[in-house]
Scaffold this motif. Structure first.
Motif, mmCIF file in Angstrom:
data_model
loop_
_atom_site.group_PDB
_atom_site.id
_atom_site.type_symbol
_atom_site.label_atom_id
_atom_site.label_comp_id
_atom_site.label_asym_id
_atom_site.label_seq_id
_atom_site.Cartn_x
_atom_site.Cartn_y
_atom_site.Cartn_z
ATOM 1 N N HIS A 7 1.029 -1.164 -0.018
ATOM 2 C CA HIS A 7 0.028 -0.009 -0.070
ATOM 3 C C HIS A 7 0.965 1.216 0.176
ATOM 4 C CE1 HIS A 7 -3.870 -1.981 1.020
ATOM 5 N NE2 HIS A 7 -3.164 -2.710 1.687
ATOM 6 N N ASP A 56 -0.571 5.029 0.323
ATOM 7 C CA ASP A 56 -1.878 6.010 0.430
ATOM 8 C C ASP A 56 -1.650 7.244 0.932
ATOM 9 O OD1 ASP A 56 -4.847 6.033 -0.163
ATOM 10 O OD2 ASP A 56 -5.001 4.007 0.417
ATOM 11 N N LYS A 74 -9.656 9.791 -0.271
ATOM 12 C CA LYS A 74 -9.575 8.508 -0.267
ATOM 13 C C LYS A 74 -8.689 8.111 1.059
ATOM 14 C CE LYS A 74 -8.143 4.009 -2.021
ATOM 15 N NZ LYS A 74 -7.460 3.473 -3.032
ATOM 16 N N ILE A 99 -7.181 6.107 4.434
ATOM 17 C CA ILE A 99 -7.118 4.481 5.226
ATOM 18 C C ILE A 99 -7.037 4.548 6.597
ATOM 19 C CG2 ILE A 99 -4.924 4.477 4.583
ATOM 20 C CD1 ILE A 99 -5.168 1.510 4.063
ATOM 21 N N PRO A 147 -3.678 0.037 -5.080
ATOM 22 C CA PRO A 147 -3.210 0.250 -3.772
ATOM 23 C C PRO A 147 -1.906 1.011 -3.492
ATOM 24 C CG PRO A 147 -2.762 -2.039 -4.530
ATOM 25 C CD PRO A 147 -3.507 -1.420 -5.731
ATOM 26 N N SER A 172 -7.868 9.776 -4.599
ATOM 27 C CA SER A 172 -7.459 10.704 -3.424
ATOM 28 C C SER A 172 -7.672 12.067 -4.055
ATOM 29 C CB SER A 172 -6.023 10.468 -3.333
ATOM 30 O OG SER A 172 -5.714 9.137 -2.918
#
Length: 158
Positions: free
Chosen positions: A24, A26, A32, A34, A119, A141
């Motif tokens: 990942h 992110d 978006k 997490i 991801p 995002s």
């Protein structure tokens, strides 16, 4: 699973992975987000090379990443993500062009969904995919981050 949070010009970035590779990348800001699972273990040393390469990317000194990746997804998603990695730095492709490149010319909507499920943003460069009309579309995002990344690459080509 190990994780680390690094700072970047677009805000904090979460890196997560294990011995198989990076799973990942992110953004902790943006549309978006997490949540970090309670059983993940913070490990800065594990992500030292990824952090170094990302820093070089953001400073315009790196165009291509050399990291062990281990994204989880369907075979179709993985084929799309592989095609994304073939888009040269500073260039863009349309969803349809990606669909054609993987031998599924009518699957451009499915390509969009696979792009959305990427991801490992930045390193698997889903930001380089645009609409067939040349406009920026769909970035999980936020389009502001997509625009930043595309401008960063465009400016560093000169």
């Amino acid at each position: 699973m190990y994780y680390d949070i690094i700072e970047s010009p677009i805000g904090p970035i979460l890196l997560a992975g294990n011995e198989k590779g990076l799973k990942h990348l992110d953004f902790l800001k943006g549309k978006k987000r997490i949540e970090i699972p309670a059983d993940w273990i913070e490990n800065k040393k594990f992500f030292r090379e990824a952090a170094r390469q990302l820093e070089a990317y953001f400073s315009g000194k790196l165009e291509s990443f050399d990291l062990k990746l281990a994204p989880e997804g369907t075979d179709f998603q993985k084929s799309v993500w592989k095609a994304l990695c073939e888009i040269p730095y500073g260039e863009t492709r349309t969803y349809k062009e990606i669909a054609v490149s993987i031998g599924k010319p009518r699957a451009y909507r499915a390509v969009g969904l696979a792009n959305n499920r990427n991801p490992i943003a930045i390193i698997i460069p889903c930001h380089r995919v645009i609409g067939s009309d040349g406009k920026l579309t769909g970035y999980a995002s936020g389009l502001d981050i997509k625009e930043f990344l595309l401008k960063l690459e465009e400016n560093n080509l000169r």
